[in-house]
Design a protein around this motif. Structure first.
Motif, PDB file in Angstrom:
ATOM      1  N   THR A   1     -14.993   5.996  11.289  1.00 10.98           N
ATOM      2  CA  THR A   1     -13.682   5.318  11.782  1.00 10.98           C
ATOM      3  C   THR A   1     -13.764   5.146  13.051  1.00 10.98           C
ATOM      4  O   THR A   1     -14.405   5.994  13.791  1.00 10.98           O
TER       5      THR A   1
ATOM      6  N   PHE B   1      -4.599  -9.234   9.632  1.00 11.88           N
ATOM      7  CA  PHE B   1      -5.005  -7.848   9.464  1.00 11.88           C
ATOM      8  C   PHE B   1      -3.860  -6.988   8.829  1.00 11.88           C
ATOM      9  O   PHE B   1      -4.131  -6.078   7.699  1.00 11.88           O
TER      10      PHE B   1
ATOM     11  N   MET C   1      -9.917  -4.607  11.488  1.00 11.06           N
ATOM     12  CA  MET C   1      -9.404  -4.016  12.811  1.00 11.06           C
ATOM     13  C   MET C   1      -8.644  -5.231  13.349  1.00 11.06           C
ATOM     14  O   MET C   1      -8.947  -6.379  13.326  1.00 11.06           O
TER      15      MET C   1
ATOM     16  N   GLY D   1      -4.065  -6.990   5.020  1.00  6.68           N
ATOM     17  CA  GLY D   1      -5.381  -6.322   4.515  1.00  6.68           C
ATOM     18  C   GLY D   1      -6.594  -7.180   4.581  1.00  6.68           C
ATOM     19  O   GLY D   1      -7.531  -7.037   3.963  1.00  6.68           O
TER      20      GLY D   1
ATOM     21  N   ILE E   1      -5.995  -1.041  16.202  1.00  2.17           N
ATOM     22  CA  ILE E   1      -5.628  -0.524  14.641  1.00  2.17           C
ATOM     23  C   ILE E   1      -6.637  -0.767  13.678  1.00  2.17           C
ATOM     24  O   ILE E   1      -7.239  -2.065  13.724  1.00  2.17           O
ATOM     25  N   TYR E   2      -6.833  -0.054  12.970  1.00  6.42           N
ATOM     26  CA  TYR E   2      -7.625  -0.230  11.757  1.00  6.42           C
ATOM     27  C   TYR E   2      -7.261   0.252  10.317  1.00  6.42           C
ATOM     28  O   TYR E   2      -6.566   0.929  10.201  1.00  6.42           O
ATOM     29  N   ASN E   3      -8.032  -0.662   9.482  1.00  5.17           N
ATOM     30  CA  ASN E   3      -7.662  -0.474   7.950  1.00  5.17           C
ATOM     31  C   ASN E   3      -8.776   0.718   7.690  1.00  5.17           C
ATOM     32  O   ASN E   3      -9.904   0.442   7.478  1.00  5.17           O
ATOM     33  N   ALA E   4      -8.254   1.942   7.421  1.00  3.15           N
ATOM     34  CA  ALA E   4      -9.130   3.114   6.807  1.00  3.15           C
ATOM     35  C   ALA E   4      -9.686   2.975   5.753  1.00  3.15           C
ATOM     36  O   ALA E   4     -10.940   3.582   5.483  1.00  3.15           O
ATOM     37  N   ASP E   5      -9.101   2.441   5.013  1.00  8.00           N
ATOM     38  CA  ASP E   5      -9.716   1.969   3.386  1.00  8.00           C
ATOM     39  C   ASP E   5     -10.931   1.287   3.365  1.00  8.00           C
ATOM     40  O   ASP E   5     -11.996   1.411   2.706  1.00  8.00           O
TER      41      ASP E   5
ATOM     42  N   LEU F   1       3.322  -1.981  10.245  1.00  5.68           N
ATOM     43  CA  LEU F   1       2.389  -1.089   9.397  1.00  5.68           C
ATOM     44  C   LEU F   1       3.321  -0.420   8.385  1.00  5.68           C
ATOM     45  O   LEU F   1       2.727   0.423   7.471  1.00  5.68           O
TER      46      LEU F   1
ATOM     47  N   TRP G   1      -4.217   3.505   7.444  1.00  2.90           N
ATOM     48  CA  TRP G   1      -4.540   2.884   8.544  1.00  2.90           C
ATOM     49  C   TRP G   1      -4.628   4.037   9.841  1.00  2.90           C
ATOM     50  O   TRP G   1      -4.038   5.326   9.592  1.00  2.90           O
TER      51      TRP G   1
END
Length: 430
Positions: free
Chosen positions: A172, A270, A277, A273, A159-163, A288, A295
């Motif tokens: 990404t 995570f 990842m 924030g 899972i990743y923080n797109a921002d 989430l 994300w």
């Protein structure tokens, strides 16, 4: 960290001793509750405390009670994951033992050998047991008898923080995966780029436990994708092989050379924030729903041997010495029938073919699209492998964790530490 580890080791050794001694508490293996008047008290031990998940399990109990024409008073006990085996093992020797309990995949052989799990085949016969994946059931059977049922066969994915990826100006993980460039090298580069550009950690280990209770969950995806392993079913010790050492060195360098991974003792999370990842399972996706960042999800990175994610498996069983064992066995069978499994699929991916192969499975998690479920979950079920398990796993875990603790410092000799872990493994694995 070392003092707390020592206390956990003492507790685990105590629970291990209690697990292997003959069980004297709990009464007859025949159900005493069926003939009594009033509600039957059933205690169910899990490691989840999520209220929605507990409510779902409670609904299964209520339906089963109505089906059987009995009244059940269900008590759910949520035990912290890191202490689960220790506390459960102790409870199973006393008067507070649960009637039904979850079992970790790594502990399955030990619990089966201990005689604490009741045979379930007769109860399962009512609910099409042929529908279960034979591969998924292997760990939970011995001598042709089923002692627990895997209600979850859930691969880990990223899972990743797109921002944070946008802030660092880099692609990404799912973009890299679509290009065929999502591997441990690009994972490492992305983690460092984000830390350098934003000051935020690039990666948090699984549930923050990658240095302690989740060591193998954290390292096995890297190790296996490099061609190594902890050990094999035929007794080969591979944790200190050149392939395993190269993989562990990569992670060690991310922590202590790049400074891009949340280090031991740091509580950065995570989901708040504080990292870009993390590796997780679909049951964590619900966390989430309240985050304040964009994300995405992606498969685990690939290595020289491809993408080899760890599949977490959890079983559910009935206490063989409990006063309500007959009801407990039937309850376990009901909770893992096709209808119940379908309702759990968005949280715990199923071991039943009829559900896993249905189109509804891909839309079972409301926070993920069908494409995300297919890429991060469905596909990884096919390529993923469960963690190594062994009837002596409790001893292996206790002793090896003391050696693993030497790895978590900047000047650690990775190969020497792995050689020490291999010595522990070799004591028990033949």
């Amino acid at each position: 960290m070392r003092s707390s580890l020592k206390m956990r080791v003492i507790c685990m050794l105590l629970s291990l001793f209690m697990l292997i001694v003959p069980v004297v508490a709990g009464g007859s293996t025949e159900s005493k509750a069926a003939a009594s008047s009033g509600p039957v008290h059933i205690k169910i031990a899990t490691w989840t405390s999520n209220p929605d998940q507990i409510a779902l399990l409670q609904s299964f109990v209520d339906e089963f009670a109505a089906k059987e024409g009995i009244e059940i008073n269900a008590e759910f006990e949520s035990i912290e994951f890191g202490e689960y085996n220790t506390k459960l093992s102790l409870e199973l020797q006393g008067s507070q033992a649960p009637d039904v309990f979850w079992v970790l995949e790594t502990s399955a052989p030990a619990f089966i050998a201990s005689g604490l799990l009741a045979p379930l085949d007769e109860a399962l016969a009512e609910y099409n047991p042929e529908d279960f994946s034979a591969k998924a059931m292997e760990l939970w059977q011995n001598g042709g008898t089923t002692y627990a049922v895997p209600f979850s066969t859930s691969p880990f994915f990223m899972i990743y923080n797109a921002d944070l990826f946008a802030a660092a100006g880099i692609e990404t993980p799912d973009q890299l995966a679509a290009e065929g460039n999502w591997n441990w090298d690009t994972f490492r580069a992305a983690s460092k780029a984000i830390k350098d550009a934003t000051g935020v950690w690039g990666y948090q280990t699984v549930d923050g436990g990658g240095y302690d209770v989740r060591i193998l969950h954290n390292l096995c995806p890297i190790i296996r994708s490099y061609g190594g392993d902890a050990w094999t079913n035929d007794g080969q010790i591979l944790i200190n092989s050149p392939e395993s050492a190269e993989a562990v060195q990569l992670f060690h360098d991310m922590v202590y050379v790049d400074g891009s991974v949340v280090p031991p003792g740091d509580q950065s999370d995570f989901f708040s924030g504080a990292a870009a990842m993390t590796a997780a399972q679909v049951s964590r996706v619900s966390k989430l729903s309240d985050v304040d960042f964009a994300w995405g999800v992606a498969p685990m990175p690939a290595g020289p041997m491809g993408d080899v994610p760890v599949t977490g498996q959890a079983g559910i069983g009935a206490y063989s010495k409990g006063p309500n064992v007959e009801i407990a066995k039937k309850l376990v069978a009901y909770m893992t029938n096709e209808e119940c499994v379908a309702r759990m699929a968005g949280i715990w991916p199923p071991a039943r073919y009829s559900v896993l192969e249905s189109p509804d499975f891909l839309t079972s998690q409301p926070l993920l699209t069908a494409d995300q479920m297919a890429a991060a979950v469905g596909g990884s079920i096919e390529t993923g492998r469960v963690l190594p398990s062994h009837v002596m796993y409790p001893q292996i875990e206790v002793e090896s964790r003391i050696v693993w603790d030497r790895l978590w410092n900047p000047n650690a000799d990775v190969q020497a530490v792995l050689d020490g872990v291999a010595e522990v493994y070799a004591k028990y694995i033949k």
